[in-house]
Design a protein around this motif. Structure first.
Motif, PDB file in Angstrom:
ATOM      1  N   ALA A 192       0.849  -1.193   0.000  1.00 45.12           N
ATOM      2  CA  ALA A 192       0.000   0.000   0.000  1.00 45.12           C
ATOM      3  C   ALA A 192       0.885   1.245   0.000  1.00 45.12           C
ATOM      4  N   GLY A 193       0.565   2.170  -0.860  1.00 42.94           N
ATOM      5  CA  GLY A 193       1.331   3.411  -0.919  1.00 42.94           C
ATOM      6  C   GLY A 193       2.377   3.456  -2.003  1.00 42.94           C
ATOM      7  N   VAL A 194       2.714   2.336  -2.615  1.00 40.14           N
ATOM      8  CA  VAL A 194       3.685   2.346  -3.717  1.00 40.14           C
ATOM      9  C   VAL A 194       2.951   2.743  -4.990  1.00 40.14           C
ATOM     10  N   SER A 195       3.260   3.930  -5.505  1.00 45.37           N
ATOM     11  CA  SER A 195       2.567   4.429  -6.695  1.00 45.37           C
ATOM     12  C   SER A 195       3.536   4.986  -7.727  1.00 45.37           C
ATOM     13  N   ARG A 196       4.834   4.683  -7.559  1.00 44.06           N
ATOM     14  CA  ARG A 196       5.859   5.141  -8.494  1.00 44.06           C
ATOM     15  C   ARG A 196       7.106   4.305  -8.234  1.00 44.06           C
ATOM     16  N   GLY A 203      24.092   1.844   0.494  1.00 42.74           N
ATOM     17  CA  GLY A 203      23.774   0.685   1.300  1.00 42.74           C
ATOM     18  C   GLY A 203      24.595  -0.496   0.819  1.00 42.74           C
ATOM     19  N   PRO A 204      24.193  -1.721   1.128  1.00 47.74           N
ATOM     20  CA  PRO A 204      24.960  -2.886   0.686  1.00 47.74           C
ATOM     21  C   PRO A 204      24.912  -3.108  -0.823  1.00 47.74           C
ATOM     22  N   ALA A 205      23.931  -2.521  -1.487  1.00 47.00           N
ATOM     23  CA  ALA A 205      23.839  -2.586  -2.942  1.00 47.00           C
ATOM     24  C   ALA A 205      24.085  -1.182  -3.503  1.00 47.00           C
ATOM     25  N   TYR A 206      24.458  -1.121  -4.785  1.00 45.86           N
ATOM     26  CA  TYR A 206      24.635   0.179  -5.408  1.00 45.86           C
ATOM     27  C   TYR A 206      23.294   0.882  -5.607  1.00 45.86           C
ATOM     28  N   ILE A 207      22.301   0.107  -6.025  1.00 47.08           N
ATOM     29  CA  ILE A 207      20.959   0.642  -6.266  1.00 47.08           C
ATOM     30  C   ILE A 207      19.951  -0.361  -5.739  1.00 47.08           C
ATOM     31  N   ALA A 208      18.940   0.125  -5.035  1.00 49.30           N
ATOM     32  CA  ALA A 208      17.799  -0.700  -4.646  1.00 49.30           C
ATOM     33  C   ALA A 208      16.541   0.038  -5.070  1.00 49.30           C
ATOM     34  N   GLY A 209      15.624  -0.669  -5.704  1.00 46.89           N
ATOM     35  CA  GLY A 209      14.436   0.010  -6.186  1.00 46.89           C
ATOM     36  C   GLY A 209      13.281  -0.932  -6.413  1.00 46.89           C
ATOM     37  N   TYR A 210      12.131  -0.346  -6.719  1.00 48.83           N
ATOM     38  CA  TYR A 210      10.940  -1.120  -7.046  1.00 48.83           C
ATOM     39  C   TYR A 210      10.071  -0.299  -7.981  1.00 48.83           C
ATOM     40  N   CYS A 211       9.227  -1.003  -8.715  1.00 45.89           N
ATOM     41  CA  CYS A 211       8.370  -0.356  -9.707  1.00 45.89           C
ATOM     42  C   CYS A 211       7.011  -1.047  -9.684  1.00 45.89           C
ATOM     43  N   PRO A 212       5.912  -0.303  -9.533  1.00 40.58           N
ATOM     44  CA  PRO A 212       4.584  -0.932  -9.603  1.00 40.58           C
ATOM     45  C   PRO A 212       4.311  -1.445 -11.010  1.00 40.58           C
ATOM     46  N   THR A 213       3.765  -2.647 -11.112  1.00 42.67           N
ATOM     47  CA  THR A 213       3.507  -3.267 -12.407  1.00 42.67           C
ATOM     48  C   THR A 213       2.020  -3.524 -12.659  1.00 42.67           C
ATOM     49  N   THR A 217       0.627  -5.605  -8.045  1.00 44.98           N
ATOM     50  CA  THR A 217       1.969  -6.184  -8.112  1.00 44.98           C
ATOM     51  C   THR A 217       3.044  -5.124  -8.314  1.00 44.98           C
ATOM     52  N   ILE A 218       4.275  -5.496  -7.970  1.00 43.74           N
ATOM     53  CA  ILE A 218       5.461  -4.697  -8.263  1.00 43.74           C
ATOM     54  C   ILE A 218       6.552  -5.653  -8.724  1.00 43.74           C
ATOM     55  N   ILE A 255       8.148  -5.829   1.244  1.00 46.21           N
ATOM     56  CA  ILE A 255       8.573  -6.636   0.105  1.00 46.21           C
ATOM     57  C   ILE A 255       9.348  -7.876   0.558  1.00 46.21           C
ATOM     58  N   LEU A 256      10.185  -7.707   1.582  1.00 42.83           N
ATOM     59  CA  LEU A 256      11.086  -8.783   2.014  1.00 42.83           C
ATOM     60  C   LEU A 256      10.403 -10.125   2.269  1.00 42.83           C
ATOM     61  N   PRO A 257       9.238 -10.175   2.948  1.00 42.38           N
ATOM     62  CA  PRO A 257       8.626 -11.475   3.226  1.00 42.38           C
ATOM     63  C   PRO A 257       8.239 -12.269   1.976  1.00 42.38           C
ATOM     64  N   HIS A 258       8.230 -11.609   0.811  1.00 44.86           N
ATOM     65  CA  HIS A 258       7.839 -12.280  -0.430  1.00 44.86           C
ATOM     66  C   HIS A 258       9.045 -12.731  -1.262  1.00 44.86           C
ATOM     67  N   ILE A 259      10.249 -12.475  -0.771  1.00 46.63           N
ATOM     68  CA  ILE A 259      11.456 -12.947  -1.468  1.00 46.63           C
ATOM     69  C   ILE A 259      11.835 -14.290  -0.857  1.00 46.63           C
ATOM     70  N   THR A 260      11.115 -15.320  -1.255  1.00 46.90           N
ATOM     71  CA  THR A 260      11.291 -16.645  -0.639  1.00 46.90           C
ATOM     72  C   THR A 260      11.558 -17.760  -1.638  1.00 46.90           C
ATOM     73  N   ASP A 261      11.067 -17.606  -2.858  1.00 48.43           N
ATOM     74  CA  ASP A 261      11.167 -18.686  -3.847  1.00 48.43           C
ATOM     75  C   ASP A 261      12.331 -18.399  -4.784  1.00 48.43           C
TER      76      ASP A 261
END
Length: 376
Positions: A192-196, A203-213, A217-218, A255-261
């Motif tokens: 909820a709230g992800v609209s862009r 951080g530990p990565a150079y870039i971390a991001g997400y995009c609504p699809t 879904t994202i 998002i983290l709880p869905h990175i399982t498979d």
């Protein structure tokens, strides 16, 4: 040349599908061959389509379906590692003011829309088939296929991707080269709230991001220095991505709880390639990733491929002779624009790898996006 022109399209990705749709609309007979039995209908997590890509999709007649299936937005956020929003910038509408700046989509959904349009066009499609030999003369190309058949064509469009076997077969020796960065991607439910798109640099990565699809879904991603793939067993992919992503706050906690498979996590190196010389040999011509590829730091890979198809099909349906001059014009029109995108995409990643703190990222991105508003 016979007025009943025939074209072979090799590869059923963005460039190949788009070229097929446009050529069939002009009444040209098209055979499309795709090496994958499933036509890549389930591959990938998500894709970011900017306005200049949407402009081509509208020309293909699929924009309404894309709009209904994806998630449109007009801004990008920059966040701190803890998720605090530092800045929100308006995106340039590179497809014109009547199209959104960006649409995020599930990649399989976009592929299905293009597949349906190819099928509806009346093109002859053969899956699980590769072109293996090309014999050219002044009038056309005889092509032999892995199923033992052969065909005769006025032109062959090689849109068979970054590892294009056709590119090598016709004597173009350019190959993709790694840039030093790699990306982890996964599809997940939309918090909820992800609209862009939101991006975090550092951080530990150079870039971390997400995009609504879509509304539900994202796709999420983290980019790091590339590693030897042999040291990362596929069964650990979810663990590796979750480890990197766990340092980020804000919507990442949802998002983290869905990175399982691990089967749903994709790990890919960033590559760059640009064929500077002619994109054709005789009557075989390259399009899309077979001619150029770049890191997704500008989210322009699919857009460049779609634009290739639009420009090439426009020339082929202009009533002109299909000769060397026409194919040279295609290359000359595309090369400066594609070079700008490839070089800028690589530079953005290089700045991250080199730790350049005073890099003018907004300035570079703004200049490229303004250029992309112009028609290809």
């Amino acid at each position: 040349m016979s007025t009943a022109r025939t074209v072979l399209v090799i590869g059923g990705g963005a460039a190949g599908n788009a070229a097929t749709i446009l050529l069939r609309r002009a009444g040209i007979a098209v055979d499309l061959v795709e090496a994958k039995d499933d036509w890549n209908a389930t591959a990938g997590s998500g894709i970011t389509l900017q306005g200049n890509a949407l402009r081509v999709l509208r020309e293909l007649g699929v924009w309404e379906r894309v709009k209904e299936s994806g998630f449109a937005f007009d801004s990008v956020g920059i966040t701190a590692v803890d998720g605090t929003v530092l800045h929100v910038a308006r995106d340039v509408r590179t497809g014109g003011d009547d199209l959104p700046a960006t649409v995020g989509m599930q990649r399989p959904r976009l592929q299905r829309i293009l597949i349906d349009a190819v099928r509806a066009s009346g093109a002859r499609v053969r899956l699980g088939t590769r072109a293996t030999e090309f014999e050219q003369d002044a009038d056309g190309v005889t092509v032999r296929f892995t199923d033992g058949t052969e065909g005769r064509y006025d032109l062959v469009i090689a849109a068979d991707g970054i590892g294009s076997a056709t590119r090598a077969a016709i004597g173009i020796t350019d190959k993709p080269e790694p840039t030093g960065m790699a990306i982890w991607r996964v599809a997940a439910p939309r918090p909820a709230g992800v609209s862009r798109t939101d991006l975090t640099y550092g951080g530990p990565a150079y870039i971390a991001g997400y995009c609504p699809t879509s509304d539900t879904t994202i796709y999420a991603y983290v980019a790091e220095a590339n590693r030897d793939r042999a040291t990362i067993p596929p069964e650990t992919y979810a663990d590796e991505m979750r480890r990197l992503a766990s340092a980020y706050g804000g919507h990442w906690t949802d998002i983290l709880p869905h990175i399982t498979d691990p089967a749903q996590v994709n790990y890919t190196w960033f590559d760059r390639m640009l064929v500077e010389g002619p994109w054709h040999r005789g009557r075989v011509v390259l399009a899309g990733d077979a001619a150029h590829c770049c890191p997704p730091t500008l989210a322009q890979g699919a857009a460049m491929s779609l634009e290739d198809a639009l420009v090439l099909a426009g020339l082929l349906t202009s009533g002109r002779e299909w000769d060397d001059a026409l194919l040279r014009e295609y290359h000359e029109r595309r090369l400066p624009r594609v070079r700008t995108v490839v070089e800028a995409s690589v530079r953005l990643g290089r700045w991250q790898l080199d730790g350049v703190r005073d890099a003018d990222v907004p300035g570079l991105m703004g200049r490229v996006m303004t250029m992309l508003r112009e028609l290809p």
